[in-house]
Design a protein around this motif. Structure first.
Motif, PDB file in Angstrom:
ATOM      1  N   ALA A 197      12.993 -25.535  -7.286  1.00  0.00           N
ATOM      2  CA  ALA A 197      14.408 -25.428  -8.016  1.00  0.00           C
ATOM      3  C   ALA A 197      15.301 -24.815  -6.942  1.00  0.00           C
ATOM      4  O   ALA A 197      16.439 -25.226  -6.781  1.00  0.00           O
ATOM      5  N   PRO A 205      16.391 -29.899 -10.474  1.00  0.00           N
ATOM      6  CA  PRO A 205      17.478 -29.020 -11.163  1.00  0.00           C
ATOM      7  C   PRO A 205      16.799 -27.862 -11.761  1.00  0.00           C
ATOM      8  O   PRO A 205      15.608 -27.960 -11.991  1.00  0.00           O
ATOM      9  N   ARG A 206      17.573 -26.714 -11.764  1.00  0.00           N
ATOM     10  CA  ARG A 206      17.111 -25.603 -12.776  1.00  0.00           C
ATOM     11  C   ARG A 206      17.390 -25.914 -13.878  1.00  0.00           C
ATOM     12  O   ARG A 206      18.350 -26.157 -14.553  1.00  0.00           O
ATOM     13  N   GLU A 207      15.950 -25.828 -14.853  1.00  0.00           N
ATOM     14  CA  GLU A 207      16.319 -26.331 -16.104  1.00  0.00           C
ATOM     15  C   GLU A 207      15.086 -25.615 -16.772  1.00  0.00           C
ATOM     16  O   GLU A 207      14.415 -24.863 -16.335  1.00  0.00           O
ATOM     17  N   ASP A 208      15.050 -26.068 -18.293  1.00  0.00           N
ATOM     18  CA  ASP A 208      13.845 -25.696 -19.011  1.00  0.00           C
ATOM     19  C   ASP A 208      12.593 -26.569 -18.416  1.00  0.00           C
ATOM     20  O   ASP A 208      12.611 -27.871 -18.564  1.00  0.00           O
ATOM     21  N   PHE A 209      11.607 -25.917 -17.867  1.00  0.00           N
ATOM     22  CA  PHE A 209      10.425 -26.528 -17.147  1.00  0.00           C
ATOM     23  C   PHE A 209       9.424 -26.820 -18.086  1.00  0.00           C
ATOM     24  O   PHE A 209       8.448 -27.399 -17.586  1.00  0.00           O
ATOM     25  N   LYS A 259       8.120 -30.335 -18.165  1.00  0.00           N
ATOM     26  CA  LYS A 259       7.192 -30.594 -16.804  1.00  0.00           C
ATOM     27  C   LYS A 259       6.042 -29.937 -16.465  1.00  0.00           C
ATOM     28  O   LYS A 259       4.962 -30.688 -16.067  1.00  0.00           O
TER      29      LYS A 259
END
Length: 195
Positions: free
Chosen positions: A138, A144-148, A151
Motif C-alpha cells: 500500500a 489502497p491504504r484501507e482496513d486490511f 484481505k
C-alpha cells in the motif's frame, strides 16, 4: 537514546514478551518512561506505532524479505511471501505432522479460554505478518491504504486451505496447483492490473 527509539524499544519488548499484547498508549509510554503526549507526538495512532514496530522486527529477523524488493512486481512479491509461509508447513509427511500438531493443540481439546487465547495469539502473529506485507504494498501504491482485515482473513484462509492440501494424498503436482491458487489470491487482493 532518543524518545522515538525508547518508545519503539519498549513496544518491541512488550511484543516479544507477549505477541498478543495490545500496545496501549499508556502501557507503552510507561514502559518507555515518556509521557502519553510525547508518544502521541511520535505515533499519532496505535496502528502507526504497531506498524513501525513490526516493520523493524521484520527487517531485523527477515532482512531479505521478498516484499521489500520493489524491483519486482507486487503480485510476485506477495506470492513469494505467501509461499514462505507454506514452505514452513512442508509437504507430505511433514505437512501431516504439522496439521496433526495443530489439530491436537487447537481442535481436539474442548475450546476452553486457554485454548482460545493460545489460538488467538497464533492467529494474531500470522495476521500481523500478512498485514505488514499489504502495508508495504500500500505504501508503494500497489493497493489502497484501507482496513486490511478482510484481505488478511482471505489470504490466511487460502494459506490454511493450501497447507491442508499439502498434507492430503494427491496424484497431481501440488506445487503447480498451489502456485496458480496463490496468484489468483494475490490478484484478488491487489485487484486486476496490479503492478
Amino acid at each position: 537514546m532518543h524518545t522515538r527509539e525508547r518508545i519503539l524499544k519498549a513496544a518491541a519488548e512488550m511484543i516479544a514478551e507477549d505477541a498478543t499484547t495490545t500496545l496501549s498508549v499508556r502501557a507503552v509510554a510507561a514502559r518507555a518512561g515518556v509521557s502519553t503526549g510525547s508518544l502521541r507526538f511520535h505515533f499519532p495512532t496505535q496502528r502507526a506505532l504497531r506498524d513501525e514496530v513490526l516493520t523493524r522486527i521484520y527487517q531485523h529477523f527477515i532482512p531479505d524479505d521478498p516484499i521489500r524488493d520493489s524491483s519486482r512486481p507486487a503480485r510476485d512479491r506477495l506470492v513469494d511471501c505467501l509461499r514462505q509461509v507454506l514452505a514452513a508447513a512442508g509437504v507430505g509427511d511433514e505437512a501431516r505432522t504439522a496439521w496433526s500438531a495443530v489439530y491436537q493443540q487447537f481442535i481436539a481439546p474442548e475450546p476452553s479460554a486457554k485454548v482460545r487465547t493460545a489460538y488467538r495469539a497464533y492467529e494474531r502473529v500470522s495476521a500481523d505478518r500478512v498485514e505488514y506485507w499489504l502495508g508495504v504494498l500500500a505504501d508503494e501504491g500497489a493497493l489502497p491504504r484501507e482496513d486490511f482485515a478482510p484481505k488478511v482473513q482471505f489470504l490466511l484462509t487460502v494459506l490454511n486451505g493450501l497447507s491442508v492440501q499439502r498434507a492430503l494424498p494427491s496424484g497431481e503436482s501440488v506445487l503447480q496447483a498451489e502456485t496458480e491458487t496463490l496468484y489468483i489470491a494475490a490478484d484478488a487482493v491487489l485487484g486486476s492490473g496490479s503492478p
